[in-house]
Design a protein around this motif. Structure first.
Motif, PDB file in Angstrom:
ATOM      1  N   ALA A  53       0.836  -1.210   0.000  1.00 47.57           N
ATOM      2  CA  ALA A  53       0.000   0.000   0.000  1.00 47.57           C
ATOM      3  C   ALA A  53       0.867   1.254   0.000  1.00 47.57           C
ATOM      4  CB  ALA A  53      -0.939  -0.006   1.195  1.00 47.57           C
ATOM      5  N   ARG A  54       1.943   1.254   0.808  1.00 45.52           N
ATOM      6  CA  ARG A  54       2.851   2.411   0.831  1.00 45.52           C
ATOM      7  C   ARG A  54       3.526   2.588  -0.528  1.00 45.52           C
ATOM      8  NH1 ARG A  54       3.949   0.252   5.886  1.00 45.52           N
ATOM      9  NH2 ARG A  54       5.838  -0.745   5.126  1.00 45.52           N
ATOM     10  N   TRP A  55       3.966   1.500  -1.158  1.00 49.48           N
ATOM     11  CA  TRP A  55       4.604   1.573  -2.470  1.00 49.48           C
ATOM     12  C   TRP A  55       3.629   2.126  -3.504  1.00 49.48           C
ATOM     13  CZ3 TRP A  55       4.053  -0.544  -7.356  1.00 49.48           C
ATOM     14  CH2 TRP A  55       5.151  -0.395  -8.208  1.00 49.48           C
ATOM     15  N   ASN A  56       2.390   1.618  -3.497  1.00 52.61           N
ATOM     16  CA  ASN A  56       1.378   2.106  -4.439  1.00 52.61           C
ATOM     17  C   ASN A  56       1.119   3.595  -4.247  1.00 52.61           C
ATOM     18  OD1 ASN A  56       1.021  -0.356  -5.729  1.00 52.61           O
ATOM     19  ND2 ASN A  56      -0.639  -0.975  -4.371  1.00 52.61           N
ATOM     20  N   GLU A  57       1.062   4.020  -2.998  1.00 47.52           N
ATOM     21  CA  GLU A  57       0.836   5.431  -2.705  1.00 47.52           C
ATOM     22  C   GLU A  57       1.987   6.282  -3.236  1.00 47.52           C
ATOM     23  OE1 GLU A  57       0.546   8.256   1.211  1.00 47.52           O
ATOM     24  OE2 GLU A  57      -0.367   6.268   1.330  1.00 47.52           O
ATOM     25  N   GLU A  58       3.211   5.821  -3.055  1.00 45.65           N
ATOM     26  CA  GLU A  58       4.366   6.554  -3.565  1.00 45.65           C
ATOM     27  C   GLU A  58       4.352   6.613  -5.092  1.00 45.65           C
ATOM     28  OE1 GLU A  58       6.605   8.413  -1.946  1.00 45.65           O
ATOM     29  OE2 GLU A  58       5.392   7.978  -0.182  1.00 45.65           O
ATOM     30  N   GLN A  59       3.951   5.530  -5.735  1.00 39.22           N
ATOM     31  CA  GLN A  59       3.872   5.518  -7.196  1.00 39.22           C
ATOM     32  C   GLN A  59       2.825   6.515  -7.687  1.00 39.22           C
ATOM     33  OE1 GLN A  59       5.976   3.726  -9.303  1.00 39.22           O
ATOM     34  NE2 GLN A  59       6.995   3.535  -7.326  1.00 39.22           N
ATOM     35  N   GLU A  60       1.692   6.586  -7.003  1.00 44.89           N
ATOM     36  CA  GLU A  60       0.646   7.539  -7.372  1.00 44.89           C
ATOM     37  C   GLU A  60       1.117   8.979  -7.187  1.00 44.89           C
ATOM     38  OE1 GLU A  60      -2.766   6.426  -5.087  1.00 44.89           O
ATOM     39  OE2 GLU A  60      -2.959   4.495  -6.117  1.00 44.89           O
ATOM     40  N   LYS A  61       1.822   9.234  -6.082  1.00 48.14           N
ATOM     41  CA  LYS A  61       2.357  10.580  -5.842  1.00 48.14           C
ATOM     42  C   LYS A  61       3.351  10.969  -6.934  1.00 48.14           C
ATOM     43  CE  LYS A  61       1.991  10.681  -0.808  1.00 48.14           C
ATOM     44  NZ  LYS A  61       2.764  10.679   0.442  1.00 48.14           N
ATOM     45  N   GLU A  62       4.216  10.030  -7.305  1.00 50.19           N
ATOM     46  CA  GLU A  62       5.205  10.294  -8.343  1.00 50.19           C
ATOM     47  C   GLU A  62       4.528  10.566  -9.685  1.00 50.19           C
ATOM     48  OE1 GLU A  62       8.975  10.816 -10.097  1.00 50.19           O
ATOM     49  OE2 GLU A  62       8.280  10.887  -8.026  1.00 50.19           O
ATOM     50  N   ALA A  63       3.506   9.813 -10.004  1.00 47.07           N
ATOM     51  CA  ALA A  63       2.775  10.023 -11.262  1.00 47.07           C
ATOM     52  C   ALA A  63       2.095  11.392 -11.258  1.00 47.07           C
ATOM     53  CB  ALA A  63       1.750   8.911 -11.465  1.00 47.07           C
ATOM     54  N   ARG A  64       1.500  11.783 -10.127  1.00 49.83           N
ATOM     55  CA  ARG A  64       0.880  13.119 -10.038  1.00 49.83           C
ATOM     56  C   ARG A  64       1.932  14.215 -10.169  1.00 49.83           C
ATOM     57  NH1 ARG A  64      -2.296  10.616  -6.040  1.00 49.83           N
ATOM     58  NH2 ARG A  64      -1.013  11.473  -4.380  1.00 49.83           N
ATOM     59  N   ARG A  65       3.082  14.013  -9.538  1.00 51.31           N
ATOM     60  CA  ARG A  65       4.155  15.007  -9.610  1.00 51.31           C
ATOM     61  C   ARG A  65       4.615  15.182 -11.059  1.00 51.31           C
ATOM     62  NH1 ARG A  65       9.173  15.408 -10.380  1.00 51.31           N
ATOM     63  NH2 ARG A  65       9.601  13.185 -10.451  1.00 51.31           N
ATOM     64  N   LYS A  66       4.799  14.069 -11.754  1.00 50.07           N
ATOM     65  CA  LYS A  66       5.225  14.146 -13.153  1.00 50.07           C
ATOM     66  C   LYS A  66       4.159  14.800 -14.022  1.00 50.07           C
ATOM     67  CE  LYS A  66       8.443  10.280 -13.126  1.00 50.07           C
ATOM     68  NZ  LYS A  66       8.726   8.921 -13.630  1.00 50.07           N
ATOM     69  N   ALA A  67       2.905  14.477 -13.780  1.00 46.51           N
ATOM     70  CA  ALA A  67       1.823  15.088 -14.558  1.00 46.51           C
ATOM     71  C   ALA A  67       1.757  16.581 -14.296  1.00 46.51           C
ATOM     72  CB  ALA A  67       0.489  14.429 -14.222  1.00 46.51           C
ATOM     73  N   ASP A  68       1.902  16.992 -13.038  1.00 40.75           N
ATOM     74  CA  ASP A  68       1.901  18.423 -12.702  1.00 40.75           C
ATOM     75  C   ASP A  68       3.077  19.137 -13.363  1.00 40.75           C
ATOM     76  OD1 ASP A  68      -0.351  18.008 -11.176  1.00 40.75           O
ATOM     77  OD2 ASP A  68       0.706  18.059  -9.250  1.00 40.75           O
ATOM     78  N   ALA A  69       4.255  18.504 -13.368  1.00 43.01           N
ATOM     79  CA  ALA A  69       5.434  19.105 -13.989  1.00 43.01           C
ATOM     80  C   ALA A  69       5.236  19.237 -15.493  1.00 43.01           C
ATOM     81  CB  ALA A  69       6.677  18.274 -13.683  1.00 43.01           C
TER      82      ALA A  69
END
Length: 76
Positions: A53-69
């Motif tokens: 669950a923690r790994w999935n959450e980190e992957q989602e955060k990273e994907a949002r960060r990349k999309a925002d960038a």
């Protein structure tokens, strides 16, 4: 169910049957099958699920960060 008490971290919100519901929905296990698990196996399984669950959450955060960038670079 009695042998399951105390296995989840104290900060984990849970109701009386949450563990059974989780095991039934994720693994299609019956309450009897869950009760047959050893405490050691159950602790390992819960630790694995928490890490996943923690790994999935980190992957989602990273994907949002990349999309925002990407949006910031394109001015959208």
């Amino acid at each position: 169910m009695r042998h399951l008490q105390g296995l989840l971290p104290k900060e984990t919100p849970r109701g009386e049957f949450d563990l059974y519901v989780f095991m039934a929905t994720r693994y299609r296990w019956t309450p009897e099958q869950v009760n047959d698990l050893t405490d050691d196996f159950l602790q390992e399984l819960l630790a694995y699920n928490a890490a996943e669950a923690r790994w999935n959450e980190e992957q989602e955060k990273e994907a949002r960060r990349k999309a925002d960038a990407a949006r910031a670079r394109t001015g959208r």
